[in-house]
Each structure stands twice: as C-alpha cells, then as structure tokens.
Design a protein around this motif. Structure first.
Motif, PDB file in Angstrom:
ATOM      1  N   PHE A  47       8.793  -1.597  -8.033  1.00 25.53           N
ATOM      2  CA  PHE A  47       8.240  -0.732  -6.980  1.00 25.53           C
ATOM      3  C   PHE A  47       9.175   0.413  -6.677  1.00 25.53           C
ATOM      4  O   PHE A  47       8.487   1.283  -6.926  1.00 25.53           O
ATOM      5  N   LYS A  48      10.308   0.095  -6.085  1.00 27.59           N
ATOM      6  CA  LYS A  48      11.508   0.188  -5.728  1.00 27.59           C
ATOM      7  C   LYS A  48      11.839   1.838  -6.473  1.00 27.59           C
ATOM      8  O   LYS A  48      11.697   2.803  -6.757  1.00 27.59           O
ATOM      9  N   MET A  51       8.251   4.536  -6.735  1.00 22.86           N
ATOM     10  CA  MET A  51       8.842   5.129  -5.829  1.00 22.86           C
ATOM     11  C   MET A  51       9.506   6.176  -6.065  1.00 22.86           C
ATOM     12  O   MET A  51       9.022   7.265  -5.328  1.00 22.86           O
ATOM     13  N   GLN A 122       5.344  -2.610  -0.228  1.00 22.07           N
ATOM     14  CA  GLN A 122       5.388  -1.148  -1.070  1.00 22.07           C
ATOM     15  C   GLN A 122       5.199  -0.603  -1.790  1.00 22.07           C
ATOM     16  O   GLN A 122       4.395   0.404  -2.085  1.00 22.07           O
ATOM     17  N   LEU A 126       3.119   2.595  -2.254  1.00 25.57           N
ATOM     18  CA  LEU A 126       2.962   3.524  -3.665  1.00 25.57           C
ATOM     19  C   LEU A 126       1.835   4.188  -4.188  1.00 25.57           C
ATOM     20  O   LEU A 126       1.847   4.846  -4.376  1.00 25.57           O
ATOM     21  N   ARG A 129       1.723   6.921  -2.325  1.00 22.94           N
ATOM     22  CA  ARG A 129       2.243   8.201  -2.393  1.00 22.94           C
ATOM     23  C   ARG A 129       1.692   9.462  -3.661  1.00 22.94           C
ATOM     24  O   ARG A 129       1.978   9.981  -4.204  1.00 22.94           O
TER      25      ARG A 129
END
Length: 346
Positions: A47-48, A51, A122, A126, A129
């Motif tokens: 996920f990081k 993103m 997160q 996401l 975003r």
C-alpha cells in the motif's frame, strides 16, 4: 563514501523483528498467526508503494500543461501500470492466506479483537487519493470509527487534496481539438445540430442509428453524459467525457495512443481493486461464515457492499455504452488527421 551493508540498508533487524504473535504472548501457540501477520505487513508495505506511485503521478498531472506525447505522460502511464502489477500481487497473496484453514484461524482469531483490516488507514487514504469520495463509500458509519485520531487526520488530509480522478477530469477538459474551427472546415457533417458541435451532431446521429429498439433509453444517457449540464453526482464533466470518448474512438492515431493507454490503465486499477475486494470477501466468508468481523463490521456483508459500490473510475468504464463500430465512425478531415498523426515534411 561509506560502505552499505545489505541488512543495514533494508533495516532487516526491524523488519524481521516486527512479528509478535498474540498467541505466543498469551502462551497459547497458534502456528498460522505468523503467516497472518506477515501477509498483512506485506499488504501495508505494498500500500505504501502504491501510494508513493500515485502521489508522484498526481504531482505530474497537477502541471497546468501536459503534452500528450511527452515523457511526463509516458511516465504517468508507466507508473500506473506498475500500480496494476502490484495490485495483482495483492490478489495473489490471498492464495497464500487461503492455505490457512478456518480452524487454524480460530486458534488465534479471538485474541485479535478489536484489530481488523478495516483499520488500515493507508488503504483508505489510497482510495481517497485515487478519487473515491466519502459520499460514495459503503458503510460510512464504520468508516473512521475504528481508527486512532492521528490516522483519521491523515485520511482527512488525503481527502482534501485533489485526487487522481479530479486531475484526469481536468486533463481531459483541456483537449483542444474541438474549439479549433479550422479542424472541422472540411468535415462532412450530418445530424440536426442537437449538441452544438458538428462532430458530435454527426456522432449522435450515427449512434442513434446503431441502437436496437430496446437500447433507445441510451439516448437520454447520451444527453446527460456528453451534452450536460449532467447530474450533480457525476465526477466527470460532459466536456471531459466527450474528450475521453473521442480518445477511445480514434485511439489508432499516434497523438491519442498515450491518452488511450492512460484511460485504459485506470480501468485496470479499478478491475484489480474489485478483484481483490471480491477475493477478500470470499475468503472471509470461507473463514468465518456469517459471523461478525473482529473489528465489529458485518464481515462478508460489509465487504460485498464495498465490492458493489467502490468503483473509482466507473464513469470512464460506462463510456463504452456509447461506442459504435469502427467502420461507422465519422471520417475526420485531412487537417484533423494531420493534427492527430505524425506528419513528415520533406
């Protein structure tokens, strides 16, 4: 220059020491809890990365001008394709999770309450975003209820920034070809001036003639989507939708290849997110049946609602309802074809 050691660079002491099964702490060993922890930690790392890619794409799309044949647009498509590949990995990780049986899960499930994947701030950030608005979320009553205040603040901040979906809408609205009258001087138009532009009048006439009797309701949809003012709940403007449909129709021209690839990769992202949610829903049903989730949600029923509702780029996908056969497309004038192609001058 200092020497860099592999384990130091990757901070393996931190990563490999970050698994603390509750079953071990309670001295009730449950073998599969280690697998459960590592898979979810891997999800959060991915996920990081997703993103990170999305934020870099948004920064490029925020530019007031973006050449559709520029390295920047190629970078956008490349990085979003990377996002798609990562999402496919997230789907396949469920195969690993499903090597754990329901009885294996029950060995430690009650030790986790109220921890839940629903607390993944997160993933919520996401989605925001990318462009999933709060008003389209399923289970709004649960949305922030299980999160710590600092994580709520991060999600709220993500929601306040301009999303990828909004930036794509602005990019599409900047398509210049329709406002340049010289592109249409030699265009053999038809239709009854219903749209205010000779090309779209012609296209609407040909689209109308392509419909079967039981598809006639689509004509009302054409007005809503492409002429306007459109429904208040829509996130793509009629002008942006016209540009997107034109890209889909004439993607064979060199100038429209990269724009088409961008639209297509957005649909791929939605497809992979939907596949991940669907697989997750079925896995939860397999593991706990109709029981309530550890975080207090309705388990499978909540996940099913998210599968049905959380399509971020739904309005792009719906444009395929308004395509006609390639052989029936209006033939563009020579000047317009030159604009869309690469013309060599000797």
């Amino acid at each position: 220059m200092k020497e860099v050691h592999y384990s130091d660079y990757l901070q393996l002491d931190k990563i490999l020491g970050a698994q603390a099964p509750e079953s071990d702490l309670l001295q009730q060993p449950a073998h599969d809890e280690m697998l459960f922890i590592i898979i979810h930690q891997a999800y959060e790392l991915w996920f990081k990365q997703v993103m990170y890619e999305v934020e870099s794409v948004n920064a490029i799309m925020l530019q007031p001008e973006l050449n559709d044949n520029s390295p920047e647009l190629q970078t956008v498509v490349h990085r979003l394709n990377r996002v798609v590949t990562i999402l496919k990995v997230l789907v396949h990780q469920i195969d690993i999770m499903e090597t754990m049986t329901p009885m294996d899960f029950l060995d430690f499930r009650d030790m986790l309450r109220p921890a839940s994947g629903f607390q993944s701030w997160q993933f919520k950030a996401l989605e925001a975003r990318l462009g999933l608005p709060f008003q389209q979320r399923h289970g709004q009553e649960y949305y922030l209820s299980q999160l710590r205040p600092e994580h709520v603040a991060m999600i709220k901040a993500a929601e306040q920034k301009q999303s990828l979906l909004s930036l794509i809408n602005q990019w599409l609205e900047r398509m210049p070809f329709f406002e340049e009258a010289e592109n249409w001087q030699e265009f053999a138009g038809e239709g009854n001036a219903a749209t205010g532009h000779i090309f779209w009048d012609t296209y609407l006439e040909r689209y109308r003639n392509s419909l079967r009797e039981n598809e006639r309701n689509n004509l009302g949809g054409f007005d809503t989507v492409f002429i306007g003012p459109g429904e208040a709940t829509r996130q793509f403007s009629p002008r942006a939708c016209r540009a997107a449909l034109f890209i889909m129709l004439y993607r064979g021209y060199p100038m429209l290849q990269q724009p088409f690839q961008l639209l297509n990769v957005l649909l791929e992202i939605d497809e992979q997110l939907s596949t991940w949610r669907y697989r997750h829903m079925n896995m939860v049903h397999r593991m706990i049946g109709t029981r309530v989730g550890t975080g207090g949600s309705t388990g499978k029923e909540y996940l099913k609602g998210a599968v049905d509702k959380h399509y971020i780029f739904r309005e792009i996908a719906q444009l395929t309802s308004f395509l006609i056969e390639r052989r029936k497309l209006p033939h563009l004038a020579q000047r317009m074809e030159a604009r869309l192609g690469f013309v060599s001058r000797g």
